[in-house]
Design an enzyme around this catalytic site. Structure first.
Site, PDB file in Angstrom:
ATOM      1  N   GLN A  17     -10.338  -3.595  -3.005  1.00  0.00           N
ATOM      2  CA  GLN A  17     -11.600  -3.120  -2.438  1.00  0.00           C
ATOM      3  C   GLN A  17     -12.761  -3.418  -3.376  1.00  0.00           C
ATOM      4  O   GLN A  17     -13.834  -3.864  -2.943  1.00  0.00           O
ATOM      5  CB  GLN A  17     -11.524  -1.609  -2.192  1.00  0.00           C
ATOM      6  CG  GLN A  17     -12.804  -1.007  -1.649  1.00  0.00           C
ATOM      7  CD  GLN A  17     -13.134  -1.500  -0.253  1.00  0.00           C
ATOM      8  OE1 GLN A  17     -12.305  -1.444   0.632  1.00  0.00           O
ATOM      9  NE2 GLN A  17     -14.359  -1.985  -0.052  1.00  0.00           N
TER      10      GLN A  17
ATOM     11  N   ARG B 169     -13.864  -8.241   2.349  1.00  0.00           N
ATOM     12  CA  ARG B 169     -12.457  -8.002   2.001  1.00  0.00           C
ATOM     13  C   ARG B 169     -11.660  -9.283   2.232  1.00  0.00           C
ATOM     14  O   ARG B 169     -10.827  -9.654   1.409  1.00  0.00           O
ATOM     15  CB  ARG B 169     -11.866  -6.864   2.862  1.00  0.00           C
ATOM     16  CG  ARG B 169     -12.433  -5.478   2.616  1.00  0.00           C
ATOM     17  CD  ARG B 169     -12.105  -4.952   1.224  1.00  0.00           C
ATOM     18  NE  ARG B 169     -10.704  -4.981   0.888  1.00  0.00           N
ATOM     19  CZ  ARG B 169      -9.795  -4.057   1.223  1.00  0.00           C
ATOM     20  NH1 ARG B 169     -10.150  -3.002   1.912  1.00  0.00           N
ATOM     21  NH2 ARG B 169      -8.521  -4.177   0.853  1.00  0.00           N
TER      22      ARG B 169
ATOM     23  N   ARG C 264       0.880  -1.184   0.000  1.00  0.00           N
ATOM     24  CA  ARG C 264       0.000   0.000   0.000  1.00  0.00           C
ATOM     25  C   ARG C 264       0.903   1.214   0.000  1.00  0.00           C
ATOM     26  O   ARG C 264       1.738   1.368   0.894  1.00  0.00           O
ATOM     27  CB  ARG C 264      -0.918  -0.003   1.226  1.00  0.00           C
ATOM     28  CG  ARG C 264      -1.583   1.347   1.446  1.00  0.00           C
ATOM     29  CD  ARG C 264      -2.671   1.320   2.482  1.00  0.00           C
ATOM     30  NE  ARG C 264      -3.867   0.665   1.973  1.00  0.00           N
ATOM     31  CZ  ARG C 264      -5.074   0.771   2.540  1.00  0.00           C
ATOM     32  NH1 ARG C 264      -5.234   1.482   3.640  1.00  0.00           N
ATOM     33  NH2 ARG C 264      -6.106   0.146   2.016  1.00  0.00           N
TER      34      ARG C 264
ATOM     35  N   ASP D 115     -17.293   7.565  -0.508  1.00  0.00           N
ATOM     36  CA  ASP D 115     -16.013   7.344   0.175  1.00  0.00           C
ATOM     37  C   ASP D 115     -15.656   8.664   0.857  1.00  0.00           C
ATOM     38  O   ASP D 115     -16.286   9.702   0.605  1.00  0.00           O
ATOM     39  CB  ASP D 115     -14.950   6.952  -0.871  1.00  0.00           C
ATOM     40  CG  ASP D 115     -13.602   6.589  -0.260  1.00  0.00           C
ATOM     41  OD1 ASP D 115     -13.537   6.367   0.974  1.00  0.00           O
ATOM     42  OD2 ASP D 115     -12.605   6.525  -1.011  1.00  0.00           O
TER      43      ASP D 115
ATOM     44  N   CYS E 184     -16.305   1.900   1.401  1.00  0.00           N
ATOM     45  CA  CYS E 184     -15.132   1.053   1.669  1.00  0.00           C
ATOM     46  C   CYS E 184     -14.647   1.180   3.104  1.00  0.00           C
ATOM     47  O   CYS E 184     -13.948   0.302   3.588  1.00  0.00           O
ATOM     48  CB  CYS E 184     -14.025   1.372   0.682  1.00  0.00           C
ATOM     49  SG  CYS E 184     -13.347   3.047   0.837  1.00  0.00           S
TER      50      CYS E 184
ATOM     51  N   HIS F 168      -7.700   1.108  -6.187  1.00  0.00           N
ATOM     52  CA  HIS F 168      -7.871   0.221  -5.025  1.00  0.00           C
ATOM     53  C   HIS F 168      -8.613  -1.043  -5.495  1.00  0.00           C
ATOM     54  O   HIS F 168      -9.752  -1.287  -5.115  1.00  0.00           O
ATOM     55  CB  HIS F 168      -8.661   0.955  -3.942  1.00  0.00           C
ATOM     56  CG  HIS F 168      -8.578   0.354  -2.574  1.00  0.00           C
ATOM     57  ND1 HIS F 168      -7.819  -0.775  -2.297  1.00  0.00           N
ATOM     58  CD2 HIS F 168      -9.164   0.709  -1.402  1.00  0.00           C
ATOM     59  CE1 HIS F 168      -7.944  -1.079  -1.007  1.00  0.00           C
ATOM     60  NE2 HIS F 168      -8.746  -0.194  -0.451  1.00  0.00           N
TER      61      HIS F 168
HETATM   62  N1   CP Z   1     -11.155   0.041   2.845  1.00  0.00           N
HETATM   63  C1   CP Z   1      -9.872  -0.034   3.210  1.00  0.00           C
HETATM   64  O1   CP Z   1      -8.976  -0.222   2.380  1.00  0.00           O
HETATM   65  O2   CP Z   1      -9.666   0.057   4.555  1.00  0.00           O
HETATM   66  P1   CP Z   1      -8.265   0.208   5.281  1.00  0.00           P
HETATM   67  O3   CP Z   1      -7.717   1.555   4.893  1.00  0.00           O
HETATM   68  O4   CP Z   1      -8.591   0.116   6.738  1.00  0.00           O
HETATM   69  O5   CP Z   1      -7.358  -0.891   4.814  1.00  0.00           O
HETATM   70  N1  NVA Z   2      -9.965   6.960  -0.938  1.00  0.00           N
HETATM   71  C1  NVA Z   2      -9.514   6.497   0.349  1.00  0.00           C
HETATM   72  C2  NVA Z   2      -9.758   5.030   0.511  1.00  0.00           C
HETATM   73  C3  NVA Z   2      -9.391   4.475   1.856  1.00  0.00           C
HETATM   74  C4  NVA Z   2      -9.565   2.996   1.953  1.00  0.00           C
HETATM   75  C5  NVA Z   2      -8.046   6.821   0.532  1.00  0.00           C
HETATM   76  O1  NVA Z   2      -7.271   6.670  -0.432  1.00  0.00           O
HETATM   77  O2  NVA Z   2      -7.666   7.257   1.617  1.00  0.00           O
END
Ligand code: CP
Ligand code: NVA
Length: 306
Positions: free
Chosen positions: A138, A290, A108, A223, A262, A135
């Site tokens: 997700q 997930r 990530r 989101d 998400c 993502h």
């Molecule tokens: N939705 C999601 O990716 O959650 P986290 O940021 O907690 O991994």
């Molecule tokens: N759009 C958000 C998603 C978090 C899971 C971010 O990138 O922070």
């Protein structure tokens, strides 16, 4: 060929359909089991997944950790700040070193180019656990949640409200691959790029009116308005306010429409508490999925599906 899962197109529609079916089968097969019990066939016994986090995570971190355990493997979770990566060791060198220790890498990060570079130099599968651009993991869980609710993807209308961000980009890509439509309502200045919409191959578009996006929709998605790495800006929050998912907006959707997010969520910002905690919300199933979706992503990476 090494199977990297950097975006949904890396797998393609047939493999995605097979992954979703596999995820559902495995989920149902272990209903009621203790979470740490290994699936009967332990398909990834002996495999090790390394996870690198350059950004915070709750769901991705724990669901991938539990996913590899339930498949019979183990994991190593690392925050980039405590690795040499955090002191400037290159992605390329990190990829080559980790490939000698582990069987797959999930990362990530911020810049999508980093996951691409990781995949270029790793000799094991690399999985995108979120970048500023996308993502995909997700959206696998989101599609699984929609299917598990008794709907089939082709022909569905998905409405997106709010920020034209990384999660929307992956939904647009999914729409093009799995033949559903996504209509995003985003304020001026926060719309998805033409490039992101093009991922939908004609099935993703952006409108200004939240009511137009939601009208007749089967699925409503939003989101956070401020993604990780973005500055908190009052001007952005103000621009987003008309795009808040409210009961009035939900009333424009189909009566049986479902709400997805998400997470993490900000009640009172992108969604009101009565919607996200209301009867149309599937967020807890979505979060649990997930785990089930990651298992199929891992199995696809190891050539066990598709
Ligand atoms: N939705 C999601 O990716 O959650 P986290 O940021 O907690 O991994
Ligand atoms: N759009 C958000 C998603 C978090 C899971 C971010 O990138 O922070």
């Amino acid at each position: 060929m090494i199977r990297h899962f950097l975006n949904l197109s890396d797998a393609g529609p047939d493999a995605i359909a097979a992954m979703l079916a596999d995820a559902l089968d495995r989920k149902n097969a272990r209903a009621g089991w203790p979470k740490g019990k290994v699936d009967a066939d332990a398909p990834l016994a002996g495999r090790v997944l390394a996870m690198i986090f350059e950004k915070n995570s709750t769901r991705t971190r724990v669901s991938f950790d539990m996913a590899i355990r339930q498949l019979g493997g183990t994991s190593i979770v690392m925050d980039a700040g405590s690795m040499q990566l955090g002191r400037g060791e290159s992605i390329a060198d990190t990829a080559r070193v980790l490939s000698g220790y582990v069987d797959a890498i999930m990362i990530r990060t911020d810049d999508h180019a980093k996951v691409v570079e990781m995949a270029q130099y790793a000799t094991v599968p690399v999985i995108n656990g979120l970048t500023d651009a996308s993502h995909p993991c997700q959206i696998m869980a989101d599609m699984l949640t929609i299917i598990d609710s008794g709907r089939s993807l082709p022909g569905l209308k998905v409405a997106w409200l709010g920020d034209g961000n990384n999660v929307l980009a992956s939904i647009a890509e999914a729409a093009g691959l799995m033949h559903f439509d996504v209509v995003a309502a985003c304020p001026q200045g926060f719309q998805p790029s033409e490039e992101d919409l093009a991922l939908g191959k004609g099935r993703a578009r952006c409108v200004a009116s939240p009511h137009e996006a939601v009208e007749g929709a089967d699925v409503i998605v939003t989101d956070t308005w401020i993604s990780m790495g973005q500055a908190h800006a009052e001007t952005k929050l103000d621009a987003m306010m008309p795009y808040q998912v409210t009961p009035a907006l939900m009333a424009s959707a189909r009566p049986d429409a479902v709400f997805l997010h998400c997470l993490p969520a900000h009640r009172g910002e992108e969604v009101t508490a009565d919607v996200i905690d209301g009867p149309q919300s599937l967020i807890w199933a979505e979060a649990e999925n997930r785990l089930h979706a990651q298992k199929s992503i891992l199995r696809w990476c190891f050539g066990q599906i598709g």
